[in-house]
Design a protein around this motif. Structure first.
Motif, PDB file in Angstrom:
ATOM      1  N   PHE A  53       0.858  -1.177   0.000  1.00  0.00           N
ATOM      2  CA  PHE A  53       0.000   0.000   0.000  1.00  0.00           C
ATOM      3  C   PHE A  53       0.899   1.234   0.000  1.00  0.00           C
ATOM      4  CE2 PHE A  53      -2.914  -3.117   1.823  1.00  0.00           C
ATOM      5  CZ  PHE A  53      -4.088  -2.845   1.121  1.00  0.00           C
ATOM      6  N   SER A  54       0.604   2.140  -0.912  1.00  0.00           N
ATOM      7  CA  SER A  54       1.388   3.357  -1.052  1.00  0.00           C
ATOM      8  C   SER A  54       0.490   4.572  -0.857  1.00  0.00           C
ATOM      9  CB  SER A  54       2.034   3.402  -2.444  1.00  0.00           C
ATOM     10  OG  SER A  54       2.801   4.584  -2.607  1.00  0.00           O
ATOM     11  N   LEU A  55       0.985   5.563  -0.165  1.00  0.00           N
ATOM     12  CA  LEU A  55       0.239   6.802   0.041  1.00  0.00           C
ATOM     13  C   LEU A  55       0.545   7.755  -1.106  1.00  0.00           C
ATOM     14  CD1 LEU A  55      -1.570   8.608   1.796  1.00  0.00           C
ATOM     15  CD2 LEU A  55       0.495   9.339   3.012  1.00  0.00           C
ATOM     16  N   ALA A  56      -0.485   8.122  -1.873  1.00  0.00           N
ATOM     17  CA  ALA A  56      -0.316   9.032  -3.003  1.00  0.00           C
ATOM     18  C   ALA A  56      -0.241  10.479  -2.527  1.00  0.00           C
ATOM     19  CB  ALA A  56      -1.469   8.865  -3.991  1.00  0.00           C
ATOM     20  N   ALA A  57       0.506  11.276  -3.255  1.00  0.00           N
ATOM     21  CA  ALA A  57       0.709  12.673  -2.865  1.00  0.00           C
ATOM     22  C   ALA A  57      -0.595  13.448  -2.787  1.00  0.00           C
ATOM     23  CB  ALA A  57       1.672  13.342  -3.848  1.00  0.00           C
ATOM     24  N   LEU A  58      -1.524  13.187  -3.729  1.00  0.00           N
ATOM     25  CA  LEU A  58      -2.755  13.972  -3.791  1.00  0.00           C
ATOM     26  C   LEU A  58      -3.621  13.780  -2.546  1.00  0.00           C
ATOM     27  CD1 LEU A  58      -4.377  15.930  -5.565  1.00  0.00           C
ATOM     28  CD2 LEU A  58      -5.455  13.954  -6.653  1.00  0.00           C
ATOM     29  N   THR A  59      -3.457  12.670  -1.855  1.00  0.00           N
ATOM     30  CA  THR A  59      -4.238  12.416  -0.646  1.00  0.00           C
ATOM     31  C   THR A  59      -3.873  13.388   0.465  1.00  0.00           C
ATOM     32  OG1 THR A  59      -4.313  10.074  -1.243  1.00  0.00           O
ATOM     33  CG2 THR A  59      -4.894  10.626   1.021  1.00  0.00           C
ATOM     34  N   VAL A  60      -2.612  13.782   0.503  1.00  0.00           N
ATOM     35  CA  VAL A  60      -2.113  14.653   1.584  1.00  0.00           C
ATOM     36  C   VAL A  60      -1.255  15.758   0.970  1.00  0.00           C
ATOM     37  CG1 VAL A  60      -2.225  12.941   3.438  1.00  0.00           C
ATOM     38  CG2 VAL A  60      -0.224  13.001   1.953  1.00  0.00           C
ATOM     39  N   LEU A  61      -1.814  16.438  -0.009  1.00  0.00           N
ATOM     40  CA  LEU A  61      -1.020  17.374  -0.807  1.00  0.00           C
ATOM     41  C   LEU A  61      -0.480  18.544   0.014  1.00  0.00           C
ATOM     42  CD1 LEU A  61      -0.183  17.409  -3.782  1.00  0.00           C
ATOM     43  CD2 LEU A  61      -2.110  18.931  -4.248  1.00  0.00           C
ATOM     44  N   GLU A  62      -1.072  18.778   1.185  1.00  0.00           N
ATOM     45  CA  GLU A  62      -0.600  19.887   2.015  1.00  0.00           C
ATOM     46  C   GLU A  62       0.701  19.564   2.735  1.00  0.00           C
ATOM     47  OE1 GLU A  62      -3.054  17.535   5.059  1.00  0.00           O
ATOM     48  OE2 GLU A  62      -2.940  17.790   2.881  1.00  0.00           O
ATOM     49  N   LEU A  63       1.079  18.294   2.772  1.00  0.00           N
ATOM     50  CA  LEU A  63       2.286  17.889   3.492  1.00  0.00           C
ATOM     51  C   LEU A  63       3.518  17.977   2.599  1.00  0.00           C
ATOM     52  CD1 LEU A  63       1.098  14.723   5.473  1.00  0.00           C
ATOM     53  CD2 LEU A  63       1.133  17.113   6.221  1.00  0.00           C
ATOM     54  N   SER A  64       4.617  18.450   3.154  1.00  0.00           N
ATOM     55  CA  SER A  64       5.890  18.422   2.440  1.00  0.00           C
ATOM     56  C   SER A  64       6.310  16.967   2.272  1.00  0.00           C
ATOM     57  CB  SER A  64       6.957  19.181   3.216  1.00  0.00           C
ATOM     58  OG  SER A  64       7.298  18.461   4.396  1.00  0.00           O
ATOM     59  N   ILE A 102      -6.714   9.649  -2.640  1.00  0.00           N
ATOM     60  CA  ILE A 102      -8.059   9.955  -2.160  1.00  0.00           C
ATOM     61  C   ILE A 102      -8.101  11.368  -1.585  1.00  0.00           C
ATOM     62  CG2 ILE A 102     -10.022   9.059  -0.854  1.00  0.00           C
ATOM     63  CD1 ILE A 102      -8.403   6.437  -0.547  1.00  0.00           C
ATOM     64  N   PRO A 103      -8.112  12.391  -2.430  1.00  0.00           N
ATOM     65  CA  PRO A 103      -8.256  13.753  -1.910  1.00  0.00           C
ATOM     66  C   PRO A 103      -9.656  13.961  -1.339  1.00  0.00           C
ATOM     67  CG  PRO A 103      -8.379  13.767  -4.302  1.00  0.00           C
ATOM     68  CD  PRO A 103      -7.998  12.374  -3.908  1.00  0.00           C
ATOM     69  N   THR A 104      -9.722  14.452  -0.112  1.00  0.00           N
ATOM     70  CA  THR A 104     -11.001  14.687   0.566  1.00  0.00           C
ATOM     71  C   THR A 104     -10.956  16.091   1.172  1.00  0.00           C
ATOM     72  OG1 THR A 104     -10.041  13.541   2.482  1.00  0.00           O
ATOM     73  CG2 THR A 104     -11.508  12.252   1.064  1.00  0.00           C
ATOM     74  N   ARG A 105     -11.249  17.075   0.348  1.00  0.00           N
ATOM     75  CA  ARG A 105     -11.108  18.473   0.778  1.00  0.00           C
ATOM     76  C   ARG A 105     -11.976  18.783   1.995  1.00  0.00           C
ATOM     77  NH1 ARG A 105      -9.027  23.101  -0.697  1.00  0.00           N
ATOM     78  NH2 ARG A 105      -8.103  22.187  -2.543  1.00  0.00           N
ATOM     79  N   GLN A 106     -13.152  18.190   2.052  1.00  0.00           N
ATOM     80  CA  GLN A 106     -14.042  18.475   3.175  1.00  0.00           C
ATOM     81  C   GLN A 106     -13.410  18.074   4.501  1.00  0.00           C
ATOM     82  OE1 GLN A 106     -17.861  16.569   2.931  1.00  0.00           O
ATOM     83  NE2 GLN A 106     -18.717  17.717   4.636  1.00  0.00           N
ATOM     84  N   LEU A 107     -12.756  16.919   4.527  1.00  0.00           N
ATOM     85  CA  LEU A 107     -12.098  16.481   5.761  1.00  0.00           C
ATOM     86  C   LEU A 107     -10.904  17.366   6.089  1.00  0.00           C
ATOM     87  CD1 LEU A 107     -12.175  12.592   5.391  1.00  0.00           C
ATOM     88  CD2 LEU A 107     -13.799  14.094   6.565  1.00  0.00           C
ATOM     89  N   ILE A 167      -9.041  17.619   9.890  1.00  0.00           N
ATOM     90  CA  ILE A 167      -8.542  16.257  10.046  1.00  0.00           C
ATOM     91  C   ILE A 167      -7.173  16.177   9.375  1.00  0.00           C
ATOM     92  CG2 ILE A 167      -8.960  13.830   9.513  1.00  0.00           C
ATOM     93  CD1 ILE A 167     -11.928  14.412   9.674  1.00  0.00           C
ATOM     94  N   SER A 168      -6.180  15.784  10.106  1.00  0.00           N
ATOM     95  CA  SER A 168      -4.803  15.861   9.648  1.00  0.00           C
ATOM     96  C   SER A 168      -4.521  14.905   8.499  1.00  0.00           C
ATOM     97  CB  SER A 168      -3.847  15.547  10.800  1.00  0.00           C
ATOM     98  OG  SER A 168      -3.885  14.162  11.123  1.00  0.00           O
ATOM     99  N   GLY A 169      -3.418  15.160   7.803  1.00  0.00           N
ATOM    100  CA  GLY A 169      -3.015  14.284   6.716  1.00  0.00           C
ATOM    101  C   GLY A 169      -2.780  12.870   7.208  1.00  0.00           C
ATOM    102  N   GLU A 170      -2.131  12.744   8.361  1.00  0.00           N
ATOM    103  CA  GLU A 170      -1.889  11.402   8.899  1.00  0.00           C
ATOM    104  C   GLU A 170      -3.196  10.694   9.235  1.00  0.00           C
ATOM    105  OE1 GLU A 170       0.093   9.185  12.750  1.00  0.00           O
ATOM    106  OE2 GLU A 170       0.875  11.166  12.164  1.00  0.00           O
ATOM    107  N   GLN A 171      -4.142  11.407   9.797  1.00  0.00           N
ATOM    108  CA  GLN A 171      -5.440  10.800  10.112  1.00  0.00           C
ATOM    109  C   GLN A 171      -6.154  10.348   8.845  1.00  0.00           C
ATOM    110  OE1 GLN A 171      -6.723  14.330  12.490  1.00  0.00           O
ATOM    111  NE2 GLN A 171      -7.437  12.822  13.980  1.00  0.00           N
ATOM    112  N   ARG A 172      -6.132  11.187   7.823  1.00  0.00           N
ATOM    113  CA  ARG A 172      -6.796  10.825   6.575  1.00  0.00           C
ATOM    114  C   ARG A 172      -6.104   9.636   5.919  1.00  0.00           C
ATOM    115  NH1 ARG A 172      -5.844  16.169   5.608  1.00  0.00           N
ATOM    116  NH2 ARG A 172      -5.061  15.792   3.495  1.00  0.00           N
ATOM    117  N   ALA A 173      -4.769   9.623   5.982  1.00  0.00           N
ATOM    118  CA  ALA A 173      -4.022   8.501   5.423  1.00  0.00           C
ATOM    119  C   ALA A 173      -4.365   7.208   6.150  1.00  0.00           C
ATOM    120  CB  ALA A 173      -2.522   8.772   5.522  1.00  0.00           C
TER     121      ALA A 173
END
Length: 275
Positions: A6-17, A241-246, A251-257
Protein backbone atom coordinates in the motif's frame (compact mmCIF):
# COMPACT_ATOMS: atom_id res chain seq x y z
CA UNK A 1 -3.25 -9.89 1.61
CA UNK A 2 -0.44 -9.41 4.11
CA UNK A 3 2.05 -9.11 1.25
CA UNK A 4 0.12 -6.35 -0.52
CA UNK A 5 1.99 -3.09 -0.96
CA UNK A 6 0.00 0.00 0.00
CA UNK A 7 1.39 3.36 -1.05
CA UNK A 8 0.24 6.80 0.04
CA UNK A 9 -0.32 9.03 -3.00
CA UNK A 10 0.71 12.67 -2.87
CA UNK A 11 -2.75 13.97 -3.79
CA UNK A 12 -4.24 12.42 -0.65
CA UNK A 13 -2.11 14.65 1.58
CA UNK A 14 -1.02 17.37 -0.81
CA UNK A 15 -0.60 19.89 2.01
CA UNK A 16 2.29 17.89 3.49
CA UNK A 17 5.89 18.42 2.44
CA UNK A 18 7.57 15.26 1.11
CA UNK A 19 9.50 14.60 4.37
CA UNK A 20 6.34 15.09 6.44
CA UNK A 21 4.39 12.91 4.01
CA UNK A 22 6.90 10.09 4.40
CA UNK A 23 6.67 10.37 8.19
CA UNK A 24 2.86 10.40 8.13
CA UNK A 25 2.75 7.42 5.80
CA UNK A 26 5.08 5.40 7.99
CA UNK A 27 3.10 6.16 11.15
CA UNK A 28 -0.16 5.30 9.38
CA UNK A 29 1.12 1.90 8.29
CA UNK A 30 2.14 2.34 4.65
CA UNK A 31 5.29 0.74 3.26
CA UNK A 32 5.54 3.09 0.26
CA UNK A 33 4.75 6.62 -0.91
CA UNK A 34 4.26 8.33 -4.24
CA UNK A 35 6.14 11.56 -4.80
CA UNK A 36 4.92 14.42 -6.96
CA UNK A 37 7.99 15.79 -8.70
CA UNK A 38 5.99 17.97 -11.11
CA UNK A 39 2.76 19.73 -10.06
CA UNK A 40 -0.42 18.58 -11.77
CA UNK A 41 -1.69 22.17 -12.03
CA UNK A 42 -0.21 25.63 -11.70
CA UNK A 43 -2.54 26.36 -8.79
CA UNK A 44 -1.79 23.44 -6.49
CA UNK A 45 0.60 23.61 -3.57
CA UNK A 46 3.92 22.19 -4.67
CA UNK A 47 7.19 21.28 -2.99
CA UNK A 48 10.02 21.51 -5.57
CA UNK A 49 11.89 18.26 -5.06
CA UNK A 50 13.60 18.51 -8.44
CA UNK A 51 14.98 22.01 -7.88
CA UNK A 52 15.58 21.89 -4.11
CA UNK A 53 18.53 19.66 -3.19
CA UNK A 54 18.04 20.35 0.52
CA UNK A 55 14.44 19.14 0.35
CA UNK A 56 15.60 15.99 -1.44
CA UNK A 57 18.15 15.30 1.28
CA UNK A 58 15.51 15.74 3.96
CA UNK A 59 13.16 13.43 2.10
CA UNK A 60 15.84 10.79 1.60
CA UNK A 61 16.75 10.96 5.29
CA UNK A 62 13.11 10.44 6.29
CA UNK A 63 12.79 7.54 3.85
CA UNK A 64 15.90 5.97 5.29
CA UNK A 65 14.94 6.54 8.91
CA UNK A 66 11.41 5.12 8.51
CA UNK A 67 12.26 2.34 6.06
CA UNK A 68 9.65 3.70 3.66
CA UNK A 69 10.19 3.23 -0.06
CA UNK A 70 9.07 5.26 -3.08
CA UNK A 71 6.64 3.49 -5.40
CA UNK A 72 5.70 6.01 -8.07
CA UNK A 73 6.72 9.38 -9.43
CA UNK A 74 4.38 11.94 -10.95
CA UNK A 75 3.26 13.64 -13.09
CA UNK A 76 4.67 13.95 -16.61
CA UNK A 77 2.40 15.26 -19.35
CA UNK A 78 2.81 14.49 -23.03
CA UNK A 79 1.62 17.62 -24.85
CA UNK A 80 1.84 18.70 -28.50
CA UNK A 81 5.02 20.68 -27.77
CA UNK A 82 6.66 18.17 -25.40
CA UNK A 83 10.35 17.41 -25.81
CA UNK A 84 10.82 14.07 -24.07
CA UNK A 85 14.55 14.67 -23.56
CA UNK A 86 13.62 17.52 -21.22
CA UNK A 87 12.31 14.94 -18.75
CA UNK A 88 15.80 13.60 -18.05
CA UNK A 89 16.39 15.84 -15.03
CA UNK A 90 13.11 14.64 -13.51
CA UNK A 91 13.99 11.01 -14.10
CA UNK A 92 17.41 11.63 -12.55
CA UNK A 93 15.74 12.79 -9.34
CA UNK A 94 13.12 10.06 -9.43
CA UNK A 95 15.77 7.37 -9.72
CA UNK A 96 17.80 9.02 -6.95
CA UNK A 97 14.76 8.75 -4.69
CA UNK A 98 14.22 5.11 -5.61
CA UNK A 99 10.98 5.33 -7.59
CA UNK A 100 10.32 2.64 -10.19
CA UNK A 101 6.87 3.57 -11.54
CA UNK A 102 6.13 6.77 -13.45
CA UNK A 103 2.71 8.35 -13.92
CA UNK A 104 2.15 9.85 -17.39
CA UNK A 105 -0.82 11.84 -18.69
CA UNK A 106 -1.71 12.09 -22.36
CA UNK A 107 -2.51 15.68 -23.29
CA UNK A 108 -1.93 15.52 -27.04
CA UNK A 109 -4.93 15.13 -29.38
CA UNK A 110 -2.69 13.59 -32.05
CA UNK A 111 -2.66 9.96 -30.92
CA UNK A 112 0.07 8.96 -33.34
CA UNK A 113 2.41 11.66 -32.01
CA UNK A 114 1.38 10.87 -28.44
CA UNK A 115 2.21 7.19 -29.00
CA UNK A 116 5.58 8.02 -30.51
CA UNK A 117 6.52 10.25 -27.59
CA UNK A 118 5.30 7.75 -25.06
CA UNK A 119 7.57 5.17 -26.70
CA UNK A 120 10.46 7.67 -26.56
CA UNK A 121 9.77 8.28 -22.88
CA UNK A 122 9.78 4.53 -22.25
CA UNK A 123 13.18 4.30 -23.94
CA UNK A 124 14.53 7.14 -21.80
CA UNK A 125 13.05 5.69 -18.60
CA UNK A 126 14.43 2.22 -19.33
CA UNK A 127 17.94 3.49 -18.59
CA UNK A 128 16.76 4.13 -15.01
CA UNK A 129 14.78 0.93 -14.54
CA UNK A 130 11.60 3.03 -14.50
CA UNK A 131 8.24 1.94 -15.95
CA UNK A 132 6.06 4.70 -17.46
CA UNK A 133 2.33 4.18 -16.83
CA UNK A 134 -0.13 5.94 -19.13
CA UNK A 135 -3.07 7.01 -17.00
CA UNK A 136 -6.42 7.46 -18.72
CA UNK A 137 -8.56 10.32 -17.41
CA UNK A 138 -11.84 11.34 -19.07
CA UNK A 139 -10.86 15.02 -19.43
CA UNK A 140 -7.52 14.29 -21.10
CA UNK A 141 -6.77 13.11 -24.61
CA UNK A 142 -6.49 9.55 -23.28
CA UNK A 143 -10.04 9.26 -22.06
CA UNK A 144 -10.60 5.61 -21.16
CA UNK A 145 -9.02 2.22 -20.67
CA UNK A 146 -9.40 1.08 -24.26
CA UNK A 147 -7.55 4.11 -25.59
CA UNK A 148 -4.76 3.77 -23.02
CA UNK A 149 -4.37 0.10 -23.93
CA UNK A 150 -4.15 0.99 -27.61
CA UNK A 151 -1.45 3.62 -27.10
CA UNK A 152 0.59 1.32 -24.87
CA UNK A 153 0.28 -1.58 -27.31
CA UNK A 154 1.28 0.59 -30.26
CA UNK A 155 4.23 2.05 -28.34
CA UNK A 156 5.45 -1.55 -28.14
CA UNK A 157 7.97 -1.12 -25.33
CA UNK A 158 8.71 -3.68 -22.64
CA UNK A 159 8.39 -1.15 -19.82
CA UNK A 160 5.19 0.50 -21.13
CA UNK A 161 2.28 0.17 -18.71
CA UNK A 162 -1.29 1.31 -18.15
CA UNK A 163 -2.35 2.95 -14.90
CA UNK A 164 -5.84 2.11 -13.69
CA UNK A 165 -7.31 4.61 -11.24
CA UNK A 166 -10.63 3.50 -9.74
CA UNK A 167 -12.08 7.01 -10.07
CA UNK A 168 -11.24 7.33 -13.76
CA UNK A 169 -12.27 3.75 -14.44
CA UNK A 170 -15.72 4.57 -13.08
CA UNK A 171 -16.11 8.03 -14.61
CA UNK A 172 -14.90 6.92 -18.06
CA UNK A 173 -17.31 3.96 -18.10
CA UNK A 174 -14.41 1.59 -18.74
CA UNK A 175 -15.20 -2.11 -18.61
CA UNK A 176 -13.90 -4.97 -16.51
CA UNK A 177 -14.08 -7.17 -19.60
CA UNK A 178 -11.51 -4.95 -21.32
CA UNK A 179 -9.30 -4.94 -18.24
CA UNK A 180 -9.32 -8.73 -18.25
CA UNK A 181 -7.62 -8.70 -21.68
CA UNK A 182 -4.69 -6.56 -20.55
CA UNK A 183 -1.48 -8.51 -19.95
CA UNK A 184 -0.58 -8.53 -16.22
CA UNK A 185 2.91 -7.19 -16.93
CA UNK A 186 1.28 -3.97 -18.20
CA UNK A 187 -0.23 -3.37 -14.74
CA UNK A 188 2.51 -2.83 -12.16
CA UNK A 189 0.41 -0.74 -9.76
CA UNK A 190 -3.09 0.73 -9.52
CA UNK A 191 -4.72 3.67 -7.77
CA UNK A 192 -7.58 2.96 -5.40
CA UNK A 193 -10.37 5.20 -4.13
CA UNK A 194 -14.16 5.23 -4.25
CA UNK A 195 -16.60 7.57 -5.95
CA UNK A 196 -20.20 8.43 -5.15
CA UNK A 197 -23.20 9.13 -7.34
CA UNK A 198 -23.87 8.99 -11.07
CA UNK A 199 -21.38 10.25 -13.64
CA UNK A 200 -21.92 14.02 -14.00
CA UNK A 201 -22.76 15.43 -17.44
CA UNK A 202 -20.29 18.26 -16.92
CA UNK A 203 -16.61 17.37 -17.39
CA UNK A 204 -15.55 20.25 -15.15
CA UNK A 205 -17.57 18.69 -12.34
CA UNK A 206 -15.89 15.34 -12.91
CA UNK A 207 -12.51 17.04 -12.68
CA UNK A 208 -13.54 18.90 -9.51
CA UNK A 209 -14.64 15.64 -7.89
CA UNK A 210 -11.40 13.93 -8.93
CA UNK A 211 -9.25 16.56 -7.25
CA UNK A 212 -11.40 17.29 -4.20
CA UNK A 213 -14.17 14.83 -3.43
CA UNK A 214 -13.14 11.23 -3.72
CA UNK A 215 -14.35 8.72 -1.16
CA UNK A 216 -12.49 6.20 0.92
CA UNK A 217 -12.81 2.65 -0.42
CA UNK A 218 -16.19 1.20 0.50
CA UNK A 219 -17.77 4.62 1.11
CA UNK A 220 -18.99 5.10 -2.48
CA UNK A 221 -20.69 3.32 -5.35
CA UNK A 222 -17.81 1.99 -7.45
CA UNK A 223 -17.45 -1.76 -7.96
CA UNK A 224 -14.11 -1.94 -6.19
CA UNK A 225 -14.42 -5.63 -5.43
CA UNK A 226 -14.88 -6.36 -9.13
CA UNK A 227 -12.01 -4.06 -10.05
CA UNK A 228 -9.63 -5.58 -7.50
CA UNK A 229 -10.49 -9.09 -8.66
CA UNK A 230 -9.78 -8.08 -12.27
CA UNK A 231 -6.34 -6.67 -11.45
CA UNK A 232 -3.27 -8.90 -11.15
CA UNK A 233 -2.93 -10.62 -7.79
CA UNK A 234 -0.95 -8.60 -5.26
CA UNK A 235 -0.58 -5.56 -7.54
CA UNK A 236 0.60 -2.61 -5.39
CA UNK A 237 -2.20 -0.20 -4.52
CA UNK A 238 -1.64 3.54 -4.36
CA UNK A 239 -4.33 5.23 -2.28
CA UNK A 240 -5.13 8.50 -4.05
CA UNK A 241 -8.06 9.95 -2.16
CA UNK A 242 -8.26 13.75 -1.91
CA UNK A 243 -11.00 14.69 0.57
CA UNK A 244 -11.11 18.47 0.78
CA UNK A 245 -14.04 18.47 3.17
CA UNK A 246 -12.10 16.48 5.76
CA UNK A 247 -9.06 18.71 5.26
CA UNK A 248 -11.20 21.79 5.89
CA UNK A 249 -12.61 20.15 9.00
CA UNK A 250 -9.08 20.00 10.38
CA UNK A 251 -8.54 16.26 10.05
CA UNK A 252 -4.80 15.86 9.65
CA UNK A 253 -3.02 14.28 6.72
CA UNK A 254 -1.89 11.40 8.90
CA UNK A 255 -5.44 10.80 10.11
CA UNK A 256 -6.80 10.83 6.58
CA UNK A 257 -4.02 8.50 5.42
CA UNK A 258 -4.85 6.11 8.25
CA UNK A 259 -8.58 6.18 7.41
CA UNK A 260 -7.82 5.49 3.76
CA UNK A 261 -5.64 2.50 4.59
CA UNK A 262 -8.17 0.99 6.99
CA UNK A 263 -10.97 1.25 4.40
CA UNK A 264 -8.77 -0.08 1.60
CA UNK A 265 -7.78 -3.14 3.62
CA UNK A 266 -11.44 -3.84 4.41
CA UNK A 267 -12.44 -3.73 0.73
CA UNK A 268 -9.45 -5.81 -0.27
CA UNK A 269 -10.45 -8.43 2.30
CA UNK A 270 -13.84 -8.71 0.58
CA UNK A 271 -12.22 -8.96 -2.85
CA UNK A 272 -9.81 -11.68 -1.82
CA UNK A 273 -12.28 -13.78 0.18
CA UNK A 274 -13.93 -16.77 -1.43
CA UNK A 275 -17.23 -16.06 -3.28
Amino acid sequence: MTDRIFSLAALTVLELSPPDMVEAAARAGYSHVGLRLVPATEQEQHFPLVADASLRRQTQARLRDTGTKVLDLEILRLKPDTCVADFKAILDVGAELGGTELLVAGNDPDESRLTERFAHLCDLAADYGIYPHLEFMPWTEVRDLRQAMRVVANADRGNACVLVDAFHFNRSASALADLATLAPERLRYAQLCDVAGPVPDDMDEILRQARNERRFPGDGDADLVGLLRALPANVPLSLEIPTRQLLEQGISGEQRARMALQRAKAVLAKATSLP
